[in-house]
Structures are given as C-alpha cells and as structure tokens.
Design a protein around this motif. Structure first.
Motif, PDB file in Angstrom:
ATOM      1  N   GLN A 120       0.788  -1.235   0.000  1.00 29.40           N
ATOM      2  CA  GLN A 120       0.000   0.000   0.000  1.00 29.40           C
ATOM      3  C   GLN A 120       0.822   1.287   0.000  1.00 29.40           C
ATOM      4  O   GLN A 120       0.320   2.325  -0.422  1.00 29.40           O
ATOM      5  CB  GLN A 120      -0.936   0.020   1.220  1.00 29.40           C
ATOM      6  CG  GLN A 120      -1.827  -1.207   1.365  1.00 29.40           C
ATOM      7  CD  GLN A 120      -2.586  -1.545   0.115  1.00 29.40           C
ATOM      8  OE1 GLN A 120      -2.405  -2.607  -0.466  1.00 29.40           O
ATOM      9  NE2 GLN A 120      -3.440  -0.644  -0.321  1.00 29.40           N
ATOM     10  N   ALA A 121       2.066   1.242   0.465  1.00 26.84           N
ATOM     11  CA  ALA A 121       2.817   2.491   0.613  1.00 26.84           C
ATOM     12  C   ALA A 121       4.123   2.535  -0.163  1.00 26.84           C
ATOM     13  O   ALA A 121       4.598   3.625  -0.489  1.00 26.84           O
ATOM     14  CB  ALA A 121       3.104   2.748   2.098  1.00 26.84           C
ATOM     15  N   ILE A 122       4.707   1.384  -0.470  1.00 29.28           N
ATOM     16  CA  ILE A 122       5.988   1.362  -1.178  1.00 29.28           C
ATOM     17  C   ILE A 122       5.810   0.999  -2.651  1.00 29.28           C
ATOM     18  O   ILE A 122       6.276   1.720  -3.543  1.00 29.28           O
ATOM     19  CB  ILE A 122       6.970   0.376  -0.506  1.00 29.28           C
ATOM     20  CG1 ILE A 122       7.315   0.853   0.912  1.00 29.28           C
ATOM     21  CG2 ILE A 122       8.244   0.242  -1.339  1.00 29.28           C
ATOM     22  CD1 ILE A 122       8.211  -0.110   1.683  1.00 29.28           C
TER      23      ILE A 122
ATOM     24  N   ALA B 253       5.064   9.331   3.072  1.00 31.38           N
ATOM     25  CA  ALA B 253       6.382   9.257   3.694  1.00 31.38           C
ATOM     26  C   ALA B 253       7.318   8.320   2.937  1.00 31.38           C
ATOM     27  O   ALA B 253       8.493   8.647   2.686  1.00 31.38           O
ATOM     28  CB  ALA B 253       6.247   8.796   5.143  1.00 31.38           C
ATOM     29  N   TRP B 254       6.818   7.148   2.523  1.00 29.69           N
ATOM     30  CA  TRP B 254       7.687   6.193   1.845  1.00 29.69           C
ATOM     31  C   TRP B 254       7.954   6.574   0.398  1.00 29.69           C
ATOM     32  O   TRP B 254       8.973   6.170  -0.174  1.00 29.69           O
ATOM     33  CB  TRP B 254       7.118   4.788   1.969  1.00 29.69           C
ATOM     34  CG  TRP B 254       7.364   4.263   3.350  1.00 29.69           C
ATOM     35  CD1 TRP B 254       6.492   4.271   4.403  1.00 29.69           C
ATOM     36  CD2 TRP B 254       8.589   3.735   3.842  1.00 29.69           C
ATOM     37  NE1 TRP B 254       7.093   3.760   5.517  1.00 29.69           N
ATOM     38  CE2 TRP B 254       8.385   3.417   5.204  1.00 29.69           C
ATOM     39  CE3 TRP B 254       9.830   3.471   3.269  1.00 29.69           C
ATOM     40  CZ2 TRP B 254       9.383   2.866   6.002  1.00 29.69           C
ATOM     41  CZ3 TRP B 254      10.830   2.921   4.060  1.00 29.69           C
ATOM     42  CH2 TRP B 254      10.597   2.621   5.412  1.00 29.69           C
ATOM     43  N   GLY B 255       7.092   7.385  -0.181  1.00 29.89           N
ATOM     44  CA  GLY B 255       7.388   7.915  -1.500  1.00 29.89           C
ATOM     45  C   GLY B 255       8.633   8.782  -1.458  1.00 29.89           C
ATOM     46  O   GLY B 255       9.475   8.739  -2.375  1.00 29.89           O
ATOM     47  N   GLU B 256       8.773   9.537  -0.386  1.00 23.93           N
ATOM     48  CA  GLU B 256       9.955  10.394  -0.229  1.00 23.93           C
ATOM     49  C   GLU B 256      11.214   9.554  -0.047  1.00 23.93           C
ATOM     50  O   GLU B 256      12.281   9.889  -0.569  1.00 23.93           O
ATOM     51  CB  GLU B 256       9.745  11.333   0.958  1.00 23.93           C
ATOM     52  CG  GLU B 256       8.621  12.340   0.746  1.00 23.93           C
ATOM     53  CD  GLU B 256       8.317  13.176   1.981  1.00 23.93           C
ATOM     54  OE1 GLU B 256       8.991  12.952   3.013  1.00 23.93           O
ATOM     55  OE2 GLU B 256       7.429  14.049   1.918  1.00 23.93           O
ATOM     56  N   VAL B 257      11.100   8.439   0.692  1.00 26.34           N
ATOM     57  CA  VAL B 257      12.255   7.557   0.890  1.00 26.34           C
ATOM     58  C   VAL B 257      12.680   6.934  -0.435  1.00 26.34           C
ATOM     59  O   VAL B 257      13.874   6.897  -0.771  1.00 26.34           O
ATOM     60  CB  VAL B 257      11.926   6.453   1.916  1.00 26.34           C
ATOM     61  CG1 VAL B 257      13.061   5.425   1.979  1.00 26.34           C
ATOM     62  CG2 VAL B 257      11.681   7.051   3.299  1.00 26.34           C
TER      63      VAL B 257
END
Length: 332
Positions: A106-108, A319-323
């Motif tokens: 869902q996030a990465i 947040a994980w898009g930025e990582v």
C-alpha cells in the motif's frame, strides 16, 4: 400524506412498491445480520512462514471465533504482494475475501511499479490496522561485528564488498538497507532474495554481511545464536529484544522503520459488513492469546476505525514515496 399512503396500500401495485421501499431501507441491517454465512478468506501476498503469514494465521483463528465462521488463510506470493492485492481488488465485494495489506503493497509498491493493476486507495475499503512491528538489524556471528558502529566501520573498510540481504526488491528490508547506506555514506550492495526466510539463510551462511528483517521473522535466529542482533529500527526499544539499542541510540539519527499489516476488503463492500469486520478484528486483536502472540514477537497490536486506518495508510504512502525518491530505489 397519510390518506395517499392508505390509498396506495389498497392496490396490489401500491403494496408491492411500498414493500420494496421497506426492504431497501432495511437492506443495510440485513447485510450485517446475514453475514457471514460461509467461510471467510484472508489473502496473504507472501509465502507461508513469513511474518505476514504468521500474523494472518494468529489472527484468523480468533477472528473466526468472533465471526462464528471459519477464517482461512490463502497464500498468493509474488511481486512483493502485488499479485495478492490484484486478486482481492477484483474479488466480489461481499466481505468474504479479505486482504492482509502491508507497508509494501500500500505504501511502497505504488512508487516502484508504474503499471499496477490496482489502486492502493480506490480499489479497497479499509477495515483495521492489525499490527505494527520494527525490523531487526542482524549479522552472521562469524563476521565478528558486535555493534552498529563496528558494522559501519566494516562497510567503510570494504567498499563494494559489503552486501546486505533483503526479502526482495522494494521490501521494507530493502529500503531500510538503502536508508543505512545514505545515513552512513557506505558503498554497500543490495542482494534481494525471495522472502525473509531465504534472506536469513543467506546471512547464516555468511553469503551476505548484514540485513534487516521483521522481528517476528528474525528474533528466533538471534535468540538461538545463528544470527547476531545489533539494533532495532523502532523509535523505542522492543520488548522482544530489550537489550538491543535502537538505531538512533546506536548513532544513526532519525533512523526509524516500522513495518505494518492491516485488513482491507474490495471497494464497494457494504458499510455494515466493513463495520462488522472492524469490530470483529478489534475483538480478535484484544484477545489475550492474540495480544500475547503479537507482543511476544515484538509487534505492537493495532486497532482503530476504518477511517483511522485510511489516514494512516495515506500518511505512510506519502512518507515512503519520499524515501524511495531520496534513495533512488529501483526494482531489480
């Protein structure tokens, strides 16, 4: 108004229309009362034996008791959870097919795979966050490294020859390794494996020099001495490994990685069924046996409403898009 209703009731057609309206008004309650009347399935996007699978199986037994129906776990590994997500996104929205969604799915993954066959938001209805758990930084005992500063020193002394194992490209373990690379300025190399189990075996064989893995998957190997734990990636020390420092305590500022898993259902699932699943999930999580199993593995039991879970996933996606962008992560 009353006179018109009485006249309508006097005709067969009128009685049929009024009865239909009454049934429609009661439809929401009928969904919840009839559900579930057959087994419920939780689809897991990873192989049996991993942390997500283990979590689903711990939850499913108690969830079945609460719902009064058997709850079975179906493993559909592949593409870092994407195959399972696609399957559930296309399933009937009737509450009988659930997805054990993860940080990856869902996030990465939405930032790594440009042509996903599901939308992480529009394809699903959130039910509840089930658990959050940090990662454990482990090394082979034969490496002779006993702390995070020693691992950094080793990596700097062996540029391009220090390999870190992960459960797959784009996994939380992979991104944790990339964060380590950025934070330490070391020239480390990523070696993806097909799951956390194979990654741990590679470390035990000293094929790679270090790796991050969820505490439920790695803590047993660390306790047995087959691997050496150096630190946890949570903001606070883990109750499952209280003697190990956090990455921040070990000297890496702002280094925190928390994996998680929660239940989703296909978009369009009736709200009353979603509400019933949410209540049943919270009851299962709070059951002493489930709670003890989660905390014993270093997990933090979840909870909250579907809306709470939706907001949590939206924040994680950002947040994980930025990582991913900062580390320039690509799927191998």
């Amino acid at each position: 108004m009353l006179h018109r209703l009485m006249n309508a009731w006097a005709s067969p057609l009128g009685r049929s229309l009024i009865a239909g309206l009454c049934l429609a008004a009661a439809g929401g309650g009928a969904h919840a009362q009839a559900y579930p009347n057959k087994p419920v399935k939780i689809v897991v996007g990873f192989a049996a034996g991993g942390s997500t699978d283990k979590l689903a199986r711990v939850l499913s037994q108690r969830l079945g008791e609460v719902l009064g129906q058997s709850v079975v776990v179906e493993n559909r590994p592949g593409a870092a959870g994407n195959l399972a997500a696609e399957l559930v996104a296309g399933a009937q929205p009737d509450g009988y097919t659930l997805f054990m969604a993860t940080l990856s799915s869902q996030a990465i993954n939405p930032h790594l795979y440009p042509k996903l066959k599901f939308d992480p938001v529009r394809s699903f209805e959130p039910v509840a966050l089930v658990a959050k758990y940090p990662l454990l930084l482990v090394v082979p005992p034969q490496l002779g490294v006993n702390s995070v500063p020693e691992l950094v020193a080793y990596a700097k002394a062996n540029p391009g020859k220090t390999f870190f194992a992960s459960s797959g490209s784009g996994s939380p373990a992979h991104l944790a390794g990339e964060m380590f690379r950025l934070a330490t300025g070391t020239a480390i190399q990523h070696v993806p494996y097909k799951g956390g189990g194979p990654a741990m075996l590679a470390l035990m064989a000293n094929e790679s020099q270090f790796g991050f893995e969820t505490i439920p998957s790695a803590i047993g190997h660390a306790r047995s001495g087959k691997l050496k734990g150096l630190a946890v990636t949570s903001e606070k020390r883990s109750v499952a490994a209280p003697d190990l420092p956090t990455m921040v305590e070990a000297g890496l500022k702002n280094f925190a990685v928390t994996s998680w898993a929660g239940l989703l259902v296909p978009a369009g699932t009736p709200r009353d069924i979603v509400a019933k699943l949410n209540q049943a999930t919270l009851a299962a999580i709070q059951a002493p046996a489930v709670n003890t199993a989660l905390t014993g593995d270093g997990a933090e039991p979840g909870g909250g409403s579907p809306a709470d879970f939706a907001k949590f996933m939206a924040d994680e996606h950002k947040a994980w898009g930025e990582v991913v962008r900062s580390a320039n992560v690509k799927v191998d």
